[in-house]
Write a protein that holds these residues in place. Structure first.
Motif, PDB file in Angstrom:
ATOM      1  N   ASP A  46       0.826  -1.203   0.000  1.00  0.00           N
ATOM      2  CA  ASP A  46       0.000   0.000   0.000  1.00  0.00           C
ATOM      3  C   ASP A  46       0.863   1.257   0.000  1.00  0.00           C
ATOM      4  O   ASP A  46       0.918   1.988   0.977  1.00  0.00           O
ATOM      5  CB  ASP A  46      -0.933  -0.031   1.208  1.00  0.00           C
ATOM      6  CG  ASP A  46      -2.101   0.913   1.048  1.00  0.00           C
ATOM      7  OD1 ASP A  46      -2.394   1.321  -0.082  1.00  0.00           O
ATOM      8  OD2 ASP A  46      -2.736   1.239   2.071  1.00  0.00           O
ATOM      9  N   ASN A  55      -3.027  -1.744  -4.636  1.00  0.00           N
ATOM     10  CA  ASN A  55      -3.268  -2.789  -3.661  1.00  0.00           C
ATOM     11  C   ASN A  55      -4.709  -2.651  -3.171  1.00  0.00           C
ATOM     12  O   ASN A  55      -5.117  -1.575  -2.764  1.00  0.00           O
ATOM     13  CB  ASN A  55      -2.273  -2.644  -2.513  1.00  0.00           C
ATOM     14  CG  ASN A  55      -2.324  -3.788  -1.549  1.00  0.00           C
ATOM     15  OD1 ASN A  55      -2.953  -3.672  -0.510  1.00  0.00           O
ATOM     16  ND2 ASN A  55      -1.665  -4.871  -1.880  1.00  0.00           N
ATOM     17  N   HIS A  56      -5.480  -3.708  -3.263  1.00  0.00           N
ATOM     18  CA  HIS A  56      -6.898  -3.711  -2.878  1.00  0.00           C
ATOM     19  C   HIS A  56      -7.727  -2.716  -3.682  1.00  0.00           C
ATOM     20  O   HIS A  56      -8.644  -2.098  -3.162  1.00  0.00           O
ATOM     21  CB  HIS A  56      -7.059  -3.456  -1.379  1.00  0.00           C
ATOM     22  CG  HIS A  56      -6.489  -4.551  -0.541  1.00  0.00           C
ATOM     23  ND1 HIS A  56      -7.120  -5.757  -0.350  1.00  0.00           N
ATOM     24  CD2 HIS A  56      -5.304  -4.644   0.113  1.00  0.00           C
ATOM     25  CE1 HIS A  56      -6.371  -6.539   0.410  1.00  0.00           C
ATOM     26  NE2 HIS A  56      -5.261  -5.893   0.692  1.00  0.00           N
ATOM     27  N   VAL A  57      -7.425  -2.581  -4.968  1.00  0.00           N
ATOM     28  CA  VAL A  57      -8.153  -1.634  -5.809  1.00  0.00           C
ATOM     29  C   VAL A  57      -9.561  -2.115  -6.147  1.00  0.00           C
ATOM     30  O   VAL A  57     -10.467  -1.296  -6.307  1.00  0.00           O
ATOM     31  CB  VAL A  57      -7.363  -1.292  -7.098  1.00  0.00           C
ATOM     32  CG1 VAL A  57      -7.333  -2.458  -8.069  1.00  0.00           C
ATOM     33  CG2 VAL A  57      -7.933  -0.052  -7.767  1.00  0.00           C
ATOM     34  N   MET A  58      -9.761  -3.432  -6.242  1.00  0.00           N
ATOM     35  CA  MET A  58     -11.080  -3.951  -6.597  1.00  0.00           C
ATOM     36  C   MET A  58     -12.094  -3.577  -5.519  1.00  0.00           C
ATOM     37  O   MET A  58     -11.878  -3.816  -4.338  1.00  0.00           O
ATOM     38  CB  MET A  58     -11.047  -5.465  -6.785  1.00  0.00           C
ATOM     39  CG  MET A  58     -10.108  -5.940  -7.879  1.00  0.00           C
ATOM     40  SD  MET A  58     -10.466  -5.289  -9.517  1.00  0.00           S
ATOM     41  CE  MET A  58     -11.859  -6.284  -9.982  1.00  0.00           C
ATOM     42  N   ARG A  60     -12.823  -0.505  -4.755  1.00  0.00           N
ATOM     43  CA  ARG A  60     -12.502   0.838  -4.251  1.00  0.00           C
ATOM     44  C   ARG A  60     -13.199   1.898  -5.098  1.00  0.00           C
ATOM     45  O   ARG A  60     -13.244   1.813  -6.311  1.00  0.00           O
ATOM     46  CB  ARG A  60     -10.991   1.073  -4.295  1.00  0.00           C
ATOM     47  CG  ARG A  60     -10.573   2.426  -3.711  1.00  0.00           C
ATOM     48  CD  ARG A  60      -9.110   2.772  -3.962  1.00  0.00           C
ATOM     49  NE  ARG A  60      -8.196   1.759  -3.496  1.00  0.00           N
ATOM     50  CZ  ARG A  60      -6.934   1.671  -3.898  1.00  0.00           C
ATOM     51  NH1 ARG A  60      -6.445   2.510  -4.791  1.00  0.00           N
ATOM     52  NH2 ARG A  60      -6.148   0.724  -3.436  1.00  0.00           N
ATOM     53  N   LYS A 124      -6.805  -8.596  -9.013  1.00  0.00           N
ATOM     54  CA  LYS A 124      -7.696  -9.336  -8.097  1.00  0.00           C
ATOM     55  C   LYS A 124      -6.881 -10.111  -7.069  1.00  0.00           C
ATOM     56  O   LYS A 124      -7.302 -10.209  -5.905  1.00  0.00           O
ATOM     57  CB  LYS A 124      -8.586 -10.298  -8.876  1.00  0.00           C
ATOM     58  CG  LYS A 124      -9.732  -9.634  -9.564  1.00  0.00           C
ATOM     59  CD  LYS A 124     -10.561 -10.690 -10.284  1.00  0.00           C
ATOM     60  CE  LYS A 124     -11.789 -10.105 -10.910  1.00  0.00           C
ATOM     61  NZ  LYS A 124     -12.581 -11.155 -11.598  1.00  0.00           N
ATOM     62  N   HIS A 126      -4.296  -9.224  -5.656  1.00  0.00           N
ATOM     63  CA  HIS A 126      -3.831  -8.280  -4.636  1.00  0.00           C
ATOM     64  C   HIS A 126      -4.976  -7.473  -4.037  1.00  0.00           C
ATOM     65  O   HIS A 126      -4.757  -6.416  -3.454  1.00  0.00           O
ATOM     66  CB  HIS A 126      -2.770  -7.351  -5.261  1.00  0.00           C
ATOM     67  CG  HIS A 126      -1.535  -8.084  -5.641  1.00  0.00           C
ATOM     68  ND1 HIS A 126      -0.581  -8.448  -4.726  1.00  0.00           N
ATOM     69  CD2 HIS A 126      -1.107  -8.558  -6.831  1.00  0.00           C
ATOM     70  CE1 HIS A 126       0.395  -9.107  -5.351  1.00  0.00           C
ATOM     71  NE2 HIS A 126       0.088  -9.186  -6.619  1.00  0.00           N
ATOM     72  N   SER A 127      -6.190  -7.966  -4.210  1.00  0.00           N
ATOM     73  CA  SER A 127      -7.359  -7.284  -3.659  1.00  0.00           C
ATOM     74  C   SER A 127      -8.115  -8.179  -2.694  1.00  0.00           C
ATOM     75  O   SER A 127      -9.232  -7.883  -2.313  1.00  0.00           O
ATOM     76  CB  SER A 127      -8.293  -6.841  -4.795  1.00  0.00           C
ATOM     77  OG  SER A 127      -7.721  -5.784  -5.531  1.00  0.00           O
TER      78      SER A 127
END
Length: 128
Positions: A46, A55-58, A60, A124, A126-127
């Motif tokens: 992050d 990182n963790h964009v899905m 968001r 995905k 990394h989400s």
């Protein structure tokens, strides 16, 4: 006749996982394509670079990652309901400036559908 129907049904069912995999993409191949993006973005932690961390964009909302200065257009897109999912990322990765007019991202987009599917599969990973 009955045997050929069963055989045909079995053949169709056995191909379904392959079709689904092709649509979902290959995360390993996506990691290779993502190298084009890694000049500006990080996905495995992050940390913001020239672009925001993915990182963790899905899931968001666009323009909301902390401590990143987005273009007014991206912030407005998020306020207007743009949330990153398969469909919105696919559009954005094809042509960022068409999806969010006024984005400061200079990347022209990915032209190959397979590359886009693979990058989405990688994001995905990394989400989760």
């Amino acid at each position: 006749m009955r045997i050929s129907v069963v055989a045909l049904s079995f053949s169709a069912l056995s191909l379904c996982p392959v079709t689904a995999l092709a649509q979902e993409g290959d995360a390993e191949a996506g990691a290779v394509v993502f190298k084009k993006c890694s000049v500006c973005h990080v996905v495995d932690k992050d940390t913001n670079k020239v672009g925001p961390s993915l990182n963790h964009v899905m899931g968001r909302t666009a323009g909301t990652h902390p401590n990143f200065r987005y273009s007014p257009a991206m912030v407005e897109a998020g306020k207007g309901g743009l949330v990153w999912d398969d469909a919105t990322l696919r559009e954005y990765l094809q042509n960022p400036k068409a999806k969010v007019k006024g984005t400061k991202m200079v990347f022209p987009g990915l032209k190959e559908e397979a590359d886009i599917s693979n990058v989405i599969a990688y994001l995905k990973q990394h989400s989760q």
